[in-house]
Scaffold this motif. Structure first.
Motif, PDB file in Angstrom:
ATOM      1  N   SER B 546       0.829  -1.212   0.000  1.00 24.26           N
ATOM      2  CA  SER B 546       0.000   0.000   0.000  1.00 24.26           C
ATOM      3  C   SER B 546       0.862   1.261   0.000  1.00 24.26           C
ATOM      4  N   GLU B 547       2.212   1.080   0.235  1.00 20.36           N
ATOM      5  CA  GLU B 547       3.091   2.246   0.180  1.00 20.36           C
ATOM      6  C   GLU B 547       3.164   2.849  -1.218  1.00 20.36           C
ATOM      7  N   PHE B 548       2.994   2.002  -2.224  1.00 18.39           N
ATOM      8  CA  PHE B 548       3.135   2.493  -3.593  1.00 18.39           C
ATOM      9  C   PHE B 548       1.757   2.764  -4.172  1.00 18.39           C
ATOM     10  N   GLY B 549       1.468   4.011  -4.433  1.00 25.31           N
ATOM     11  CA  GLY B 549       0.149   4.403  -4.928  1.00 25.31           C
ATOM     12  C   GLY B 549      -0.204   3.730  -6.226  1.00 25.31           C
ATOM     13  N   ARG B 550       0.794   3.586  -7.114  1.00 25.19           N
ATOM     14  CA  ARG B 550       0.498   3.020  -8.440  1.00 25.19           C
ATOM     15  C   ARG B 550       0.237   1.508  -8.395  1.00 25.19           C
ATOM     16  N   THR B 556      -7.965   2.816 -11.352  1.00 24.88           N
ATOM     17  CA  THR B 556      -7.354   2.983 -12.680  1.00 24.88           C
ATOM     18  C   THR B 556      -7.484   1.762 -13.573  1.00 24.88           C
ATOM     19  N   GLU B 557      -8.199   0.734 -13.117  1.00 21.72           N
ATOM     20  CA  GLU B 557      -8.281  -0.525 -13.859  1.00 21.72           C
ATOM     21  C   GLU B 557      -8.564  -0.332 -15.349  1.00 21.72           C
ATOM     22  N   GLY B 612      -0.989 -21.730 -16.233  1.00 19.50           N
ATOM     23  CA  GLY B 612      -0.805 -20.813 -17.358  1.00 19.50           C
ATOM     24  C   GLY B 612      -0.071 -19.561 -16.936  1.00 19.50           C
ATOM     25  N   PRO B 613       0.314 -18.724 -17.927  1.00 18.25           N
ATOM     26  CA  PRO B 613       0.850 -17.409 -17.598  1.00 18.25           C
ATOM     27  C   PRO B 613      -0.228 -16.593 -16.883  1.00 18.25           C
ATOM     28  N   THR B 614       0.180 -15.889 -15.842  1.00 19.25           N
ATOM     29  CA  THR B 614      -0.795 -15.221 -14.975  1.00 19.25           C
ATOM     30  C   THR B 614      -0.278 -13.845 -14.588  1.00 19.25           C
ATOM     31  N   PHE B 615      -1.184 -12.864 -14.498  1.00 21.03           N
ATOM     32  CA  PHE B 615      -0.776 -11.621 -13.847  1.00 21.03           C
ATOM     33  C   PHE B 615      -1.742 -11.256 -12.731  1.00 21.03           C
ATOM     34  N   TYR B 616      -1.176 -10.629 -11.712  1.00 24.70           N
ATOM     35  CA  TYR B 616      -1.933 -10.269 -10.524  1.00 24.70           C
ATOM     36  C   TYR B 616      -2.164  -8.759 -10.507  1.00 24.70           C
ATOM     37  N   VAL B 617      -3.410  -8.376 -10.189  1.00 31.20           N
ATOM     38  CA  VAL B 617      -3.765  -6.963 -10.085  1.00 31.20           C
ATOM     39  C   VAL B 617      -4.199  -6.694  -8.647  1.00 31.20           C
ATOM     40  N   TYR B 618      -3.664  -5.647  -8.096  1.00 32.85           N
ATOM     41  CA  TYR B 618      -3.936  -5.348  -6.676  1.00 32.85           C
ATOM     42  C   TYR B 618      -5.085  -4.358  -6.541  1.00 32.85           C
ATOM     43  N   LYS B 619      -6.077  -4.669  -5.718  1.00 30.19           N
ATOM     44  CA  LYS B 619      -7.186  -3.761  -5.413  1.00 30.19           C
ATOM     45  C   LYS B 619      -7.202  -3.577  -3.894  1.00 30.19           C
ATOM     46  N   SER B 620      -6.905  -2.364  -3.458  1.00 26.80           N
ATOM     47  CA  SER B 620      -6.830  -2.158  -2.012  1.00 26.80           C
ATOM     48  C   SER B 620      -8.186  -2.364  -1.359  1.00 26.80           C
TER      49      SER B 620
END
Ligand SMILES: Nc1ncnc2c1ncn2[C@@H]1O[C@H](COP(=O)(O)OP(=O)(O)OP(=O)(O)O)[C@@H](O)[C@H]1O
Ligand SMILES: [Mg+2]
Lengths: 226, 801
Positions: B546-550, B556-557, B612-620
């Motif tokens: 959570s320290e990194f805003g981006r 911004t999804e 499979g190839p995977t990416f993770y998206v963070y939602k606070s």
């Protein structure tokens, strides 16, 4: 060479007890040719089997040289048979699945101490009994006389000190019987000790000594008149 | 067979008790294995064949052509609006649809999970399901429910359910329905798992309708009736145009990305998983082979024993019996023996079935009307076949040769060779079975303990956390309450959890400098502390904070400009040389996303599925459709108690589902373990039959060679020589058996293992081990008799005949 002392052999079945040998005392010298005679069931085969250590006496001593075979273990007896004995049976007892040559080679198979070429010794044994031309045949393809000659070859291939023959001519016609007796006589002349059971007085006469049995006992012993 | 032949069979069976026991017992076990596994195969292949007219009913399936994407290939789901759209194109079309079942029934404020499936009003008629009560039109009014008899019995144990009210929680939370009909319980062999049907709710909102008509919205199973091959042809030919007309939602040139296929409904069940088809085929083969081994045994023992009876046969021939009479007698005996063994097999199968059902998670029973006639046929056919060879051998004996021979004939050298070949065959299969069992056991136990990419101990998943009845406020409260549980060290929520979450999303990830939409990559939305809670290793860079805003994509999804974390498998797919190389790179075209970290591959579900190839998206804030996962220490029971208490307070009547990692993964282990267990039982029995056969064969062989043993002993053979001779005789076929077993097992097991993404290597130890066991078994089996035979007094043996 051989001395039997007070040998007894009893067969115990469920109901009856048969005594096949009673107080048998017998000596056989090196180079002898001994014939055993007697009526059927008197214990001739039992005595021969005892001499051959394939049957054990119920009591008594069996001296072979200075060893008491009656007290020896199975393993040692097997070794003794392989090294010292040759058997000839009335019913030949060749193994059906093996050729004549292989049957004869079996006479060497259980000896650890055989030196030299085994195949040569087998060939020599086959020559002795004139069976070489039938080497690759199976027993059932041979006549009785031929089978018995092969059985003799198997008995002598290991050059045993003692040959035991249980009615070797019993299943053969006169001519074949004579042939077998000639071979045995020749072997004896060559130095082998032979003990033979027979029902034929004329064959018994070819032996050097003869004993008669009755009901498990040796009743008479006679040297051949020369 | 006449009276004398029967009498002679009876006498020979009772005289040779051991022979009879071996022969009939071995065969009975083989038949029992065959019956049980045959029933299993029959059950698995009978799915939905009970539906009247099933040959003309087809399931419409979406076949996506998306190379490299986790969604490539056939999905049996389609949009639920597809049925209506198809009917718009062809008003004559007869079809129906149903959605996957889930939800709960609410009684006295408490929820019970129940399989509630929304279905088309014509569903009951399409499949001609029988009603126990109520109206066939029940699903035509929107607040009606149709219960299976079992469900009706559960909720309305006393009295008529029709017209009663039942509260169901499905999409919209607790809602009252009226029971409009009760449908007869479906048999176990069906693809349908619903216990309650409700009508599909038609939306009036144009946006929702548009979404429902998107061909990529996979929500329902669609069925159509196609009466002839020409109908099928005609239906399929219309599809490309149909997809072009309706497929804007899935992209440009939709007919290149999607096609529709139809599958007969009866083929559906076996088609769901390769592993199932494999299992059915494997166990079917095991059953057949076991029967074959048992029959081989019979032939072997019968021939061997026939040899012992050679003198009897020879004397009969001398007395004037002709060959055909002797043949008839032996074949008759064989048929009768197989018949007795069949009866024994049936009894064994009946006794063993509860055990097999328990081991295999099955509910098989024996349909006598089918099995009994089948066994009669088996007795006649197998008996005649098995009896033919020994009968031939025996009838061919030359009486003169038999009567003159020193030992009982065994069919001569040829007979011995045939018997040796049968032993080779039997042991070859047994050894292959042993290798197979060992490999399957090793693989299933490996999976259970394999490194999944996270710490599997001490996780608790709340699978009902995404219940639509739970609002965001309640979810927030729950998360807070979970954190307060003393044993809980960390709490997270994400659209993925160990054991799967039911949601499956992916995106094409445009790569810089590479034309085209880019590879399709699985997307997982995660909340706070996801990687920490699961204990997933970071391979390069860092995980979200959570320290990194981006890092936070909540706002911004849609436009991009946020950070993502990818898994190790995504590294090469996205064209990076190493995990380090990926750090700081921007991907995603006009929705740019920066890779800040690479984490280890994580196996959330089956060892069979590819990661499979995977990416993770963070939602606070909590991601939509997220499932909660708790990490705890110590005993899970008090944790579960605390979770249940918190749940009842915030979620009330909604059903609660929570499981630990092992509980979640159990379903993925179960199928393979069940197969392994059934295989092991079959294989074990096959080996046992093989042993029985070898034992029997050895005993006859020894009996046959008693006189030979005497001869050899008189020539100076020691007991050891005899044992070597008798045991050695069986070593040759057993050793040759390995030559069959090894390649057979190698190819079979390689194929089986290929079904797993995570698998053990096929070590030579399995092969050598199984062979050693087989040799040990063979030696032990024949050793006892050989020892006994070696001790027989030669004088006695020589008298033996
Ligand atoms: N295994 C056995 N069990 C019981 N009795 C036996 C056994 N072997 C031999 N006998 C008995 O021992 C006695 C002697 O038998 P043996 O075979 O030595 O006779 P034989 O003199 O060789 O007779 P033949 O001239 O008929 O061959 C006989 O009464 C026989 O029945
Ligand atoms: Mg005699």
């Amino acid at each position: 060479m051989i001395k039997l002392e007070n040998i007894e052999r009893r067969y115990a079945s469920d109901e009856v007890e048969t005594t096949a040998l009673v107080d048998v005392n017998l000596e056989v010298a090196e180079g002898e040719f001994l014939a055993i005679m007697g009526p059927s069931g008197c214990g001739k085969s039992t005595l021969l089997n005892t001499l051959g250590t394939i049957d054990r006496p119920t009591s008594g001593h069996y001296w072979f040289g200075d060893q008491d075979l009656a007290a020896m273990g199975e393993q040692a007896l097997a070794k003794f048979r392989a090294a010292q004995l040759g058997f000839v049976f009335q019913s030949f007892n060749l193994i059906d699945e093996l050729t004549i040559e292989e049957n004869i080679a079996l006479g060497l198979a259980y000896r650890k101490d055989v030196s030299g070429n085994k195949a040569e010794r087998v060939a020599a044994a086959m020559d002795t009994v004139s069976i070489a031309h039938r080497a690759r045949h199976f027993p059932h393809q041979l006549s009785g006389g031929q089978q018995q000659r092969a059985a003799i070859a198997r008995a002598i291939v290991g050059q045993p000190r003692l040959i035991l023959a249980d009615e070797p001519t019993g299943n053969l016609d006169t001519a074949n019987g004579e042939q077998v007796m000639d071979i045995l006589t020749a072997l004896n002349a060559g130095g082998a000790t032979i003990v033979m059971v027979t029902h034929s007085p004329s064959h018994a006469d070819m032996a050097k000594r003869r004993i008669d049995m009755l009901d498990g006992r040796i009743v008479a012993s006679a040297m051949r008149a020369i | 067979m006449n009276r004398f032949a029967l009498l002679s069979l009876y006498r020979s069976l009772t005289r040779h008790k051991l022979y009879a026991a071996l022969n009939i017992g071995g065969l009975a076990i083989g038949i029992a294995v065959f019956i049980v596994l045959g029933l299993y195969v029959r059950f698995e292949t009978s799915y939905d064949r009970w539906i009247p007219d099933h040959e003309n009913l087809y399931m419409v399936q979406s076949d996506f052509n998306l190379p490299g994407s986790p969604f490539d290939g056939v999905s049996y789901q389609t949009p639920w609006a597809l049925l209506d759209m198809l009917k718009e194109t062809d008003p004559e079309l007869v079809g129906t649809n149903i959605m996957p079942a889930y939800g709960s029934v609410i009684r006295d404020g408490a929820g019970t999970a129940e399989n509630i499936a929304p279905a088309d009003p014509g569903f009951l008629d399409f499949f001609r399901l029988e009603l126990a009560a109520g109206s066939r039109d029940a699903l035509k009014s929107p607040r009606n429910a149709v219960l299976t008899e079992a469900a009706a019995e559960r909720y309305f144990p006393s009295g008529d359910p029709i017209g009663q009210t039942i509260t169901l929680s499905h999409d919209e939370g607790p809602t009252n329905y009226t029971v409009g009909a009760v449908v007869r319980d479906l048999p176990a062999n069906t693809q349908f798992d619903f216990s309650i049907l409700i009508p599909i709710v038609q939306s009036t909102s144009p946006t929702i309708i548009a979404e429902e008509r998107n061909l990529g919205a996979l929500t329902a199973l669609t069925y159509v009736r196609l009466e002839t091959a020409a109908d099928v042809q005609g239906f399929l030919e219309k599809m490309p145009a149909f997809i072009r007309q309706h497929g804007d939602g899935i992209g440009e040139n939709p007919d290149e990305m999607l096609s529709y296929v139809v599958e007969p409904i009866a083929d559906f069940h076996l088609g769901t998983a390769d592993s199932l088809r494999q299992t059915v085929a494997t166990l079917g083969i095991v059953g057949l082979v076991t029967l074959l081994i048992a029959l081989t045994n019979y032939i072997n023992l019968a021939t061997a024993r026939a040899g012992l009876r050679a003198r009897e046969v020879a004397m009969r021939k001398v007395l004037g019996a002709d060959r055909s009479k002797v043949m008839r007698q032996f074949m008759g005996e064989a048929i009768l023996t197989v018949a007795i063994a069949s009866l024994g097999g049936l009894i064994l199968a009946e006794l063993g079935l509860p055990f097999v059902n328990a081991t295999g998670g099955l509910s098989l029973d024996i349909p006598y009307a089918l099995v009994v006639p089948a066994l009669v046929v088996l007795a006649i056919v197998a008996g005649a076949l098995a009896g033919f060879y020994p009968a031939m051998v025996v009838s061919r004996f030359q009486p003169a040769a038999v009567l003159a021979s020193s030992r009982s004939p065994g069919g001569g050298r040829g007979g011995a060779r045939v018997r040796e070949a049968l032993v080779v065959f039997q042991f070859g299969l047994s050894i292959a079975f042993m290798i197979g069992t060992a490999v399957m056991m090793a693989q299933t136990s490996y999976i259970r303990n394999a490194d999944l990419g996270f710490e599997r101990e001490g996780l608790l998943v709340l699978s009902t956390f995404n219940d639509p009845g739970l609002d965001d406020a309640a979810k927030g409260t729950l998360m807070a309450r979970f954190r307060e549980i003393p044993q809980v060290t960390s709490v997270t929520a994400a659209t993925m959890a160990v054991g799967g979450s039911g949601s499956n999303t992916g995106e094409n990830m445009e790569l810089p400098g590479v034309p085209g939409p880019g590879p399709s990559v699985r997307k997982i939305d995660i909340g706070d502390k996801f990687f920490e809670t699961y204990g997933i290793r970071t391979v390069a860079g860092r995980v979200f904070s959570s320290e990194f805003g981006r890092d936070d994509a909540t706002e911004t999804e849609d436009e991009g400009n946020f950070n993502i974390v990818i898994n190790r498998n995504a590294v090469p797919v996205m064209g990076f040389d190493s995990p380090e190389d990926a750090i700081g790179k921007v991907v995603g075209g006009d929705r740019p996303r920066t890779i800040v970290g690479v984490v280890d591959n994580v196996r959330y579900t089956s060892a069979r599925a590819e990661i499979g190839p995977t990416f993770y998206v963070y939602k606070s804030e909590l991601p939509d459709f997220a499932i909660a996962t708790l990490r705890f220490t110590g005993d899970p029971r008090p944790v579960k108690e605390a979770v249940r208490a918190a749940w009842q307070e915030s979620a009330g009547a909604l059903p609660l589902g929570m499981e630990t990692t092992d509980e979640r993964l159990e379903t993925f282990y179960e199928d393979d373990e069940r197969t392994a267990r059934l295989f092991a039982i079959g294989a074990g029995l096959a080996v046992l039959i093989g042993m029985v056969g070898l034992w029997g064969l050895a005993s006859f062989n020894t009996a046959r060679r008693v006189k030979e043993i005497g001869i050899r002993k008189s020539l100076g053979a020691s007991a050891t020589d005899i044992v070597k001779l008798l045991v050695g005789q069986f070593m040759r076929p057993v050793l040759i058996a390995n030559l069959i077993a090894w390649p057979l097992a190698y190819f079979a097991m390689r194929t089986w293992l290929a079904g797993f993404d995570d698998r053990i290597t096929l070590s030579p130890l399995f092969f050598i081990g199984a062979s050693l066991v087989a040799i040990a078994i063979a030696v032990l089996t024949v050793l006892g008799q050989s020892l006994r035979a070696s001790r027989t007094a030669p004088a006695w043996a020589l008298r033996h005949d």
